[in-house]
Motif scaffolding. Structure first.
Motif, PDB file in Angstrom:
ATOM      1  N   GLN A 161       0.970  -1.078  -0.021  1.00  0.00           N
ATOM      2  CA  GLN A 161       0.080  -0.020  -0.194  1.00  0.00           C
ATOM      3  C   GLN A 161       0.930   1.404   0.190  1.00  0.00           C
ATOM      4  OE1 GLN A 161      -1.692  -2.219   2.840  1.00  0.00           O
ATOM      5  NE2 GLN A 161      -1.730  -3.611   1.151  1.00  0.00           N
ATOM      6  N   ALA A 162       2.009   1.166  -0.678  1.00  0.00           N
ATOM      7  CA  ALA A 162       2.933   2.301  -0.740  1.00  0.00           C
ATOM      8  C   ALA A 162       3.714   2.217  -1.990  1.00  0.00           C
ATOM      9  CB  ALA A 162       3.868   2.587   0.552  1.00  0.00           C
ATOM     10  N   ASN A 163       4.236   3.224  -2.403  1.00  0.00           N
ATOM     11  CA  ASN A 163       5.246   3.234  -3.628  1.00  0.00           C
ATOM     12  C   ASN A 163       6.581   2.875  -3.115  1.00  0.00           C
ATOM     13  OD1 ASN A 163       6.274   5.928  -3.231  1.00  0.00           O
ATOM     14  ND2 ASN A 163       4.667   6.906  -3.878  1.00  0.00           N
ATOM     15  N   VAL A 164       7.430   2.773  -4.066  1.00  0.00           N
ATOM     16  CA  VAL A 164       8.719   2.395  -3.535  1.00  0.00           C
ATOM     17  C   VAL A 164       9.501   3.398  -2.987  1.00  0.00           C
ATOM     18  CG1 VAL A 164      11.117   1.868  -4.560  1.00  0.00           C
ATOM     19  CG2 VAL A 164       8.941   0.502  -5.374  1.00  0.00           C
ATOM     20  N   SER A 165       9.388   4.820  -3.415  1.00  0.00           N
ATOM     21  CA  SER A 165       9.772   5.963  -2.975  1.00  0.00           C
ATOM     22  C   SER A 165       9.419   6.122  -1.250  1.00  0.00           C
ATOM     23  CB  SER A 165       9.662   7.325  -3.597  1.00  0.00           C
ATOM     24  OG  SER A 165       9.949   8.517  -3.174  1.00  0.00           O
ATOM     25  N   ASP A 166       8.398   6.097  -1.137  1.00  0.00           N
ATOM     26  CA  ASP A 166       7.632   6.422   0.028  1.00  0.00           C
ATOM     27  C   ASP A 166       8.310   5.025   1.158  1.00  0.00           C
ATOM     28  OD1 ASP A 166       6.326   8.724  -0.409  1.00  0.00           O
ATOM     29  OD2 ASP A 166       4.409   7.844  -0.812  1.00  0.00           O
ATOM     30  N   TYR A 167       8.370   4.020   0.603  1.00  0.00           N
ATOM     31  CA  TYR A 167       8.751   2.730   1.641  1.00  0.00           C
ATOM     32  C   TYR A 167      10.208   3.133   1.905  1.00  0.00           C
ATOM     33  CZ  TYR A 167       9.295  -1.946   3.259  1.00  0.00           C
ATOM     34  OH  TYR A 167       9.166  -2.909   3.970  1.00  0.00           O
ATOM     35  N   LEU A 168      10.983   3.620   0.746  1.00  0.00           N
ATOM     36  CA  LEU A 168      12.367   3.810   0.905  1.00  0.00           C
ATOM     37  C   LEU A 168      12.614   4.863   1.969  1.00  0.00           C
ATOM     38  CD1 LEU A 168      15.359   3.045   0.127  1.00  0.00           C
ATOM     39  CD2 LEU A 168      15.235   4.662  -1.760  1.00  0.00           C
ATOM     40  N   ILE A 169      11.812   5.789   1.978  1.00  0.00           N
ATOM     41  CA  ILE A 169      11.924   6.955   2.961  1.00  0.00           C
ATOM     42  C   ILE A 169      11.537   6.492   4.325  1.00  0.00           C
ATOM     43  CG2 ILE A 169      10.933   9.162   3.769  1.00  0.00           C
ATOM     44  CD1 ILE A 169      10.528   9.831   0.649  1.00  0.00           C
ATOM     45  N   GLY A 170      10.615   5.693   4.311  1.00  0.00           N
ATOM     46  CA  GLY A 170      10.550   5.059   5.736  1.00  0.00           C
ATOM     47  C   GLY A 170      11.373   4.198   6.274  1.00  0.00           C
ATOM     48  N   LEU A 171      12.320   3.567   5.447  1.00  0.00           N
ATOM     49  CA  LEU A 171      13.291   2.651   6.040  1.00  0.00           C
ATOM     50  C   LEU A 171      14.347   3.622   6.319  1.00  0.00           C
ATOM     51  CD1 LEU A 171      13.797  -0.293   3.307  1.00  0.00           C
ATOM     52  CD2 LEU A 171      13.314  -0.354   5.936  1.00  0.00           C
ATOM     53  N   ARG A 172      14.728   4.644   5.666  1.00  0.00           N
ATOM     54  CA  ARG A 172      15.865   5.431   6.268  1.00  0.00           C
ATOM     55  C   ARG A 172      15.450   6.307   7.394  1.00  0.00           C
ATOM     56  NH1 ARG A 172      16.799   8.394   0.058  1.00  0.00           N
ATOM     57  NH2 ARG A 172      18.400   6.670  -0.696  1.00  0.00           N
ATOM     58  N   ILE A 173      14.187   6.843   7.484  1.00  0.00           N
ATOM     59  CA  ILE A 173      13.781   7.538   8.672  1.00  0.00           C
ATOM     60  C   ILE A 173      13.708   6.617   9.777  1.00  0.00           C
ATOM     61  CG2 ILE A 173      12.164   8.873   9.834  1.00  0.00           C
ATOM     62  CD1 ILE A 173      13.630  10.053   7.772  1.00  0.00           C
ATOM     63  N   GLY A 174      13.389   5.313   9.695  1.00  0.00           N
ATOM     64  CA  GLY A 174      13.250   4.125  10.636  1.00  0.00           C
ATOM     65  C   GLY A 174      14.709   3.911  11.285  1.00  0.00           C
ATOM     66  N   GLU A 175      15.602   3.810  10.386  1.00  0.00           N
ATOM     67  CA  GLU A 175      17.143   3.745  10.783  1.00  0.00           C
ATOM     68  C   GLU A 175      17.562   4.735  11.621  1.00  0.00           C
ATOM     69  OE1 GLU A 175      21.154   1.972  10.961  1.00  0.00           O
ATOM     70  OE2 GLU A 175      18.915   1.207  10.816  1.00  0.00           O
TER      71      GLU A 175
END
Length: 284
Positions: free
Chosen positions: A222-236
């Motif tokens: 339920q997300a595009n790749v860009s938003d998912y990648l941002i989520g990973l970066r902010i999570g780290e």
């Protein structure tokens, strides 16, 4: 970060798995998912939990049931009693196993209703978690048959005592045919989130066209790749802000942001506060 997909194997004398995790330093941010249900009781610890798109505080007696393939992690801020470790008591069981038990037993229907609501993740009253703490602790010393009966008793008590509060607004959709492709893509993103990752590169990993990758990814996350990648970066970044003294600009660069202003903007959009404010919330 560990690989995104976690593989769990029950011991040879049991149909489900369990873990008694005791950590002196901290519960680290380890964003992951797996096909099993996960029931976790966290003791002597305070911090934040991340379940799907949910971010919330937790404390002593935090009791959560996570549904299959729902990404999750806990990140501790401090111990309740500094002399004792952070404790996470974790029970894992597969959907087909628990549904098989429920299907043949009218008495277990409350558990069926409980796990049927767990796709979003469910958080229960901490007083219930504290009341069940002795039962969770005792389960590790029992025989395989004793552990099995204890698990069923714990699930029934949770089902009878508390409806649970849903946590994540988004729920992963599991379709077996795409799961291997999706896991390859997620693992690739997890390993390379700190650099530029193109759609063409991910399409090659998935053995799909770029448009096919986009459709599959959005369908299941339920997300595009860009938003998912941002989520990973902010999570780290959250993990590093809460668990290290690294300068914020250094953290931004390490998780993939050449521009500190862009990092600050994306962090505030996802967490509702600046990186500096987030770090301050973990100060004793």
């Amino acid at each position: 970060m560990k690989p995104y997909l976690e593989h769990l194997s029950p011991p040879p004398d049991a149909s489900w798995s369990l873990l008694n995790r005791r950590l002196d330093d901290a519960i680290p941010f380890e964003w992951h998912h797996h096909p099993e249900f996960e029931l976790t009781l966290t003791l002597n610890s305070r911090g934040q939990r991340f379940i799907g798109d949910h971010v919330g505080d937790y404390g002593h007696g935090d009791l959560v049931l996570v549904g299959p393939n729902l990404p999750h992690t806990w990140a501790s801020r401090e111990k309740v009693d500094p002399a004792d470790p952070h404790v996470a008591l974790v029970l894992w069981f597969r959907r087909e196993w628990i549904e098989g038990l429920i299907g043949g037993s009218v008495e277990l229907r409350p558990i069926g209703r409980l796990v049927g609501r767990a796709a979003t993740g469910l958080a229960f009253d901490s007083r219930l978690g504290q009341a069940l703490a002795a039962d969770f602790e005792a389960i590790f010393a029992r025989s395989p048959s004793g552990r099995f009966l204890s698990l069923i008793d714990i699930l029934l008590r949770i089902a009878d005592a508390d409806d649970g509060r849903p946590l994540s607004a988004t729920v992963p959709r599991h379709v077996e045919g795409d799961r291997i492709r999706l896991d390859r893509v997620l693992q690739h993103l997890h390993r390379h989130y700190h650099r530029q990752v193109s759609i063409e590169e991910l399409a090659k990993v998935a053995a799909l066209s770029p448009s096919g990758l986009h459709r599959m990814f959005r369908k299941h996350t339920q997300a595009n790749v860009s938003d998912y990648l941002i989520g990973l970066r902010i999570g780290e970044a959250c993990s590093r802000l809460s668990g290290t003294d690294q300068p914020i600009q250094h953290i931004a660069a390490e998780v993939g942001y050449a521009s500190l202003a862009n990092f600050n903007r994306q962090f505030r959009r996802l967490r509702g506060m600046s990186p500096r404010q987030y770090r301050s919330s973990f100060s004793r």
